[in-house]
Every structure is written in C-alpha cells, then in structure tokens.
Write a protein that holds these residues in place. Structure first.
Motif, PDB file in Angstrom:
ATOM      1  N   ASP A 123      41.271  36.069  35.074  1.00 21.61           N
ATOM      2  CA  ASP A 123      40.937  37.406  34.588  1.00 21.61           C
ATOM      3  C   ASP A 123      41.865  37.695  33.412  1.00 21.61           C
ATOM      4  N   HIS A 131      45.514  43.751  40.200  1.00 20.44           N
ATOM      5  CA  HIS A 131      44.945  43.336  41.488  1.00 20.44           C
ATOM      6  C   HIS A 131      45.160  41.850  41.659  1.00 20.44           C
ATOM      7  N   THR A 173      46.942  40.405  38.493  1.00 22.26           N
ATOM      8  CA  THR A 173      46.806  40.786  37.086  1.00 22.26           C
ATOM      9  C   THR A 173      47.777  41.921  36.768  1.00 22.26           C
ATOM     10  N   GLU A 211      47.496  44.726  33.968  1.00 21.27           N
ATOM     11  CA  GLU A 211      46.512  45.136  32.960  1.00 21.27           C
ATOM     12  C   GLU A 211      46.542  46.626  32.658  1.00 21.27           C
ATOM     13  N   GLU A 257      45.680  42.287  29.409  1.00 23.66           N
ATOM     14  CA  GLU A 257      45.728  41.800  30.797  1.00 23.66           C
ATOM     15  C   GLU A 257      46.146  40.345  30.856  1.00 23.66           C
TER      16      GLU A 257
HETATM   17 MN   LIG Z   1      41.242  42.579  36.046  1.00 23.88          MN
END
Ligand SMILES: [Mn+2]
Length: 360
Positions: free
Chosen positions: A230, A294, A321, A323, A337
């Motif tokens: 991510d 998360h 992450t 972000e 992020e």
């Molecule tokens: Mn994310």
C-alpha cells in the motif's frame, strides 16, 4: 521454518483460543483465514478445526488444488449439499461447542445453525485478526516482494507522465506496469485524485485531465503471494503554488515525525499523536482524517490500527502503513504513505520511492 510447521504454529493459536473458552471446534470461512491457517487459496471452503483434526469442505473446482496446497487436511467435496455436508462434518468430528469466524452472512448462518441445533456456537473476529498482526519471516518477505513490484512499476510510470493526461490514463498505465513487474493483482481499487479531486480521500480515476499546477494523489497497492502493499504519493505537476507546497511539506513533516516515533513498546496511539501534533500546531487538524495507518498483510486493512486512542503495543514483526493526509474541499489534497516494519530496536521503512516527485 518449513510450511507445515508454520501452519501447525498458527493452528496452535486457534487451539489455545478453543481451550481458553472451553470449546472443541473452530470454523473459518474467509479467504484470508483459510489461507493463513492451511495454505489453501481457493475462493470457497469451510475450514473446520478440532484439537487433533483439520477438515475442509469445498467444491469440485478446488478438490485437487486443496489437496496440493494443504498437508494433513481432510478435503471433503460438496455439491448442492453444501450446508448439509458442513453440518455433517462438524457432527462427525465430535464438535459440541465451537467458535465461528464472524464473517458468515446471515442467509448462510441461519440455515446452517438449524442443522446444528445441538451445537453451541459463538463468534470471534478480533482475536484471529490479532493472531495475524505479527508477521513471520516468510510473510515479511512476501510483503517486501509486493512493495518491490509496486515500486518498480511506479518508477517506470514516472517518465510517462505528463500534463494533459487523464487520471484514468495514469491508473491504466500503472496497472499494466506493476503487472509486468510481477504483481498478481491490485490490492484495492487505485485512487487517483488530481487538483480539487485530490480532496476526495478515495477518489476513483476519471477522465479528468491533469492540469499544470495540480497536485495528484495516487494511492495504490499490489499483491504478491497473497500479501498486500500500500503506497501513496502526491505528484506535483508543473508549477504548484507556494501555498500548496506548504501543505505538501507539512504532510511530509507529519509522516517523518510519526516514523521517528515507531519502535517496540510504543503504543499505536502515540504514533498517531506524533503525526497529529504537526497539524494541531498549524491549526489544520480539522482537515486531517481520524487515523494515521493500518496493518497490511493478507488483507489490505489489518491490525494494528494506528488510530486515536488505540493502546496496542507495537511489537517487532508488525507491518503497517504511515499515511498522513490533509484534505481541503474544492481545493486540493495531499497524502503520503509508506509501509513500515517494526524491528527489534526500531523501525524499517519498507518503501523506497522518493516522497517529493515533480512532473513536467
Ligand atoms: Mn493505506
């Protein structure tokens, strides 16, 4: 660690939950937990666990695959008699009090429960999510491979970007390039928000053309061996105004402060607070979202949640992450992020793409 020992260790976690709650069975029905507890990657299966047995009811599409992907799991093939066979298997395994993963739909659960009138059922969600919160060496390697594919594709995308292309063009090109780099799939619908559309935290890519001066939020991830990456970068197209650059730099400062706060023993909420302090200082907190990050893993959103008030203690092996973002309706949005790994003595930033990227 060899794969069988990996699954044995994970199943031991389920069995200790059963023991603690006086249960003699457990059943998993989500893709992620089937994969986590036995290695099966098909889209249908009822994984049933007792103290000394593991069985899975699945359909004919997956019988061979399930036999190849699992060890020590009895594979049972259902046809139209799916719920009958699930109930029959639960009875045959001698289960009287069981936990089910809290993800079954009610239109499936109630007919099944009718067939299990003599079985006590309880539900659990959080405990099993928490079991997946600390990653082992293989999971860390898969996550790094996903990040590598995503970053390699993104790197190849940058020279192709220009003012005048559409958000959709950008997303299409990105999808092609990360696939070429080995991504199995995107881990969620790619977000591309240019200019004022950047203020929509989950903007989907449209036919809108990217203009000179736009900041463009690109948030995407890929999967590799089932594990998600991510990443978000806010790309700076052409002549970005000084005011927008000030916001861009504040978000970056916020991320730097958060990452600097990460080490084992720190609480998730303390990392959240570290990032938010920058926005509070500037009087801009109303323009931030209510969380910082998360966990990532087999799912794109896992534990730990890096949100206000979360007292989860950070431990080595957690991957999540970081972000931060600021969103100004009808004006612009900025988010950056990275994915980080908590190590024995601090933190490793797994994302290597530069944060400030100018196009054109
Ligand atoms: Mn994310």
């Amino acid at each position: 660690m060899d794969r069988n020992r990996t699954y044995e260790k994970r199943l031991a976690g389920v069995r200790s939950y059963m023991k603690e709650h006086g249960l003699d069975g457990a059943m998993f029905t989500s893709y992620e937990n089937r994969r986590y507890y036995c290695g099966f990657t098909g889209s249908n299966g009822y994984l049933i666990i007792t103290e000394d047995q593991v069985s899975m009811v699945t359909d004919k599409r997956y019988t061979t695959q399930a036999q190849q992907q699992t060890t020590g799991v009895e594979i049972i093939e259902h046809a139209a008699n799916r719920l009958e066979l699930v109930a029959e298997t639960i009875h045959r395994m001698g289960i009287t009090r069981m936990v089910m993963e809290a993800c079954m739909t009610v239109d499936e659960y109630f007919p099944l429960k009718e067939k299990l009138a003599d079985v006590d059922v309880c539900f659990e969600h959080e405990y099993f999510l928490e079991q997946r919160m600390v990653k082992d060496a293989e999971e860390i390697a898969c996550t790094k491979a996903a990040i590598a594919a995503a970053e390699a594709g993104f790197d190849k995308l940058l020279p192709k970007l220009q003012i005048g292309m559409t958000e959709k063009d950008l997303a299409d090109e990105l999808h092609y390039l990360v696939s070429k780099e080995g991504a199995e799939a995107m881990s969620f619908g790619t977000i591309v928000g240019s200019g004022a559309r950047g203020a929509l935290a989950h903007a989907f890519p449209t036919g809108k053309k990217i203009e000179n001066g736009d900041m463009v939020v690109v948030d995407f991830g890929v999967m590799k061996d089932g594990y998600c990456s991510d990443m978000t970068r806010t790309l700076l197209f052409g002549d970005v105004s000084q005011e927008h650059m000030r916001i861009f730099n504040l978000v970056q400062e916020s991320q730097d402060k958060a990452i600097a706060a990460i080490r084992p023993g720190v609480l998730a909420k303390d990392v959240e607070d570290a990032h938010r302090a920058v926005f509070l200082r500037e009087g801009l907190d109303d323009f931030a979202l209510r969380g910082l990050g998360h966990g990532i893993g087999l799912e794109i959103h896992e534990c730990p949640r890096i949100v206000i008030g979360n007292e989860t203690v950070l431990q080595p092996g957690m991957i999540f992450t970081v972000e931060p973002g600021l969103y100004f309706p009808d004006d612009c949005g900025v988010r950056t992020e990275d994915d980080v790994l908590v190590t024995e003595d601090g933190v490793e930033n797994l994302s290597h793409t530069p944060h400030e990227i100018h196009i054109g």
